[in-house]
Design a protein around this motif. Sequence first.
Motif, PDB file in Angstrom:
ATOM      1  N   ARG A 238       0.833  -1.205   0.000  1.00 21.31           N
ATOM      2  CA  ARG A 238       0.000   0.000   0.000  1.00 21.31           C
ATOM      3  C   ARG A 238       0.876   1.266   0.000  1.00 21.31           C
ATOM      4  O   ARG A 238       0.566   2.256  -0.676  1.00 21.31           O
ATOM      5  CB  ARG A 238      -0.936  -0.002   1.204  1.00 21.31           C
ATOM      6  CG  ARG A 238      -2.101  -0.987   1.065  1.00 21.31           C
ATOM      7  CD  ARG A 238      -3.075  -0.846   2.222  1.00 21.31           C
ATOM      8  NE  ARG A 238      -4.200  -1.750   2.100  1.00 21.31           N
ATOM      9  CZ  ARG A 238      -5.324  -1.474   1.428  1.00 21.31           C
ATOM     10  NH1 ARG A 238      -5.443  -0.292   0.821  1.00 21.31           N
ATOM     11  NH2 ARG A 238      -6.308  -2.340   1.354  1.00 21.31           N
ATOM     12  N   ARG A 242       1.008   4.168  -2.927  1.00 21.12           N
ATOM     13  CA  ARG A 242       0.813   5.604  -2.677  1.00 21.12           C
ATOM     14  C   ARG A 242       1.963   6.417  -3.264  1.00 21.12           C
ATOM     15  O   ARG A 242       1.756   7.485  -3.858  1.00 21.12           O
ATOM     16  CB  ARG A 242       0.692   5.864  -1.178  1.00 21.12           C
ATOM     17  CG  ARG A 242      -0.677   5.537  -0.597  1.00 21.12           C
ATOM     18  CD  ARG A 242      -0.829   6.122   0.791  1.00 21.12           C
ATOM     19  NE  ARG A 242       0.085   5.499   1.745  1.00 21.12           N
ATOM     20  CZ  ARG A 242      -0.213   4.436   2.481  1.00 21.12           C
ATOM     21  NH1 ARG A 242      -1.428   3.878   2.358  1.00 21.12           N
ATOM     22  NH2 ARG A 242       0.652   3.927   3.324  1.00 21.12           N
ATOM     23  N   ASP A 246       1.729   9.260  -6.325  1.00 19.70           N
ATOM     24  CA  ASP A 246       2.185  10.639  -6.169  1.00 19.70           C
ATOM     25  C   ASP A 246       2.900  11.130  -7.428  1.00 19.70           C
ATOM     26  O   ASP A 246       2.775  12.301  -7.806  1.00 19.70           O
ATOM     27  CB  ASP A 246       3.124  10.758  -4.963  1.00 19.70           C
ATOM     28  CG  ASP A 246       2.390  10.626  -3.639  1.00 19.70           C
ATOM     29  OD1 ASP A 246       1.150  10.791  -3.631  1.00 19.70           O
ATOM     30  OD2 ASP A 246       3.044  10.332  -2.617  1.00 19.70           O
TER      31      ASP A 246
END
Length: 398
Positions: A238, A242, A246
């Motif tokens: 996870r 992320r 970004d």
Amino acid sequence: MALAALGIVVPTIAAIYEFLVKGRKRLGYRVQMDTTANDVGETAAPGALGELSKDGVALVDPSIVLLRIENTGRTNIDEHDYAVRDDDHAGIRVSFPGRRVVGVVVTELSDENLRSSLGGLTVRDDLVELPKVPMNRHDHYKLLAALDSADGTKKTDGAYPDPMVVGTIKGGVGGGRIIETRSRLGTSKRAMALIAFLAVLVVAQSVVFFRSSDELPIDCASGRLAIGGSTAFEPVVREAARSYQDACTAAEFDFEMRGSGEGLLSLDKAGEGAEMLAFSDGEKPDGMPGLVARPIAFVLFTLVVNADTGVRDLKAEQIRRLYRGEITNWKQIGGRDEAVRLISRNPGSGTRAAFQRRVLDGLREPGSNSDIAVIRILGRPAGWCDAPATRPKTCCAP
């Protein structure tokens, strides 16, 4: 990327050159004036300049030289740094070819502490012998020398060869060297060229940045990816997702982390071309030829035994006997009189599969023991096994 690399490399090279090359010990000399003292015009009152003499004898072809000696490096120069023999009183010898030295005076000191070191200044024929003067950074002193023709004749053109540093000192000063310096009233051409190059580089980087700011990086992918598999990998996966989002905003992820076995099974059923990825902390089982394993990390497994059992160490064979049900009380292996209770991962766990294959020689854990314990643990709040009021007194969990 290439421009960014140049933006780092160029200043680095400049810094290395400035501090490692130019920053060595350097003693500089500068001839600030070298002129005749003859009356070449129609001066009404020549005064003292027209009366230069040596031992009462007028100079034939007088000239005057103003010489500046300076520390141009970034470190101090000590008297032991002068590259001459220890018994040699002179640190620098300045020669005036074709002339003889009539007299020398010190006209300027950057620091009064230099005065005591200049007491050993001597003159010999065409040489001025300067002592080994310790000089801090940016220190300097000036000498004014009066000279005459060496052969007693007057030069018709008034030109003599330039003064020069002679002797072993020319080879170096404390790991550095002696150089002839020039007076600069502004920024050097090299510095201006470097500043101009860096300015062009910054402008080019800005243009590239603003042109590409609305575009995704060249190595970004877009679309939706389903990720399943090991719950042990879930936090790391996870976080990685992320970080990727970004930088690559067009990418999306769905997570179904319910165990290695379920993840591999779902991926196998999805077939070729599926936008899916499964993480497993165990080896790929047989019967799934369409799956290709890509190792990404090493995982360390260990067993944890409750301290209340009184057992601090277990051998591999004792572990196998525990899971075969041959050891039912911890006192059988040197522990306390407490019943054995096994707690393990769910049947689809890659951790459990690896444990069964590598430690239990491929035998499945007995469901009447560990599975029941797992069912009791699952559904309890986090930390239940550590709570003194509800924790089983004896736990053994991989």
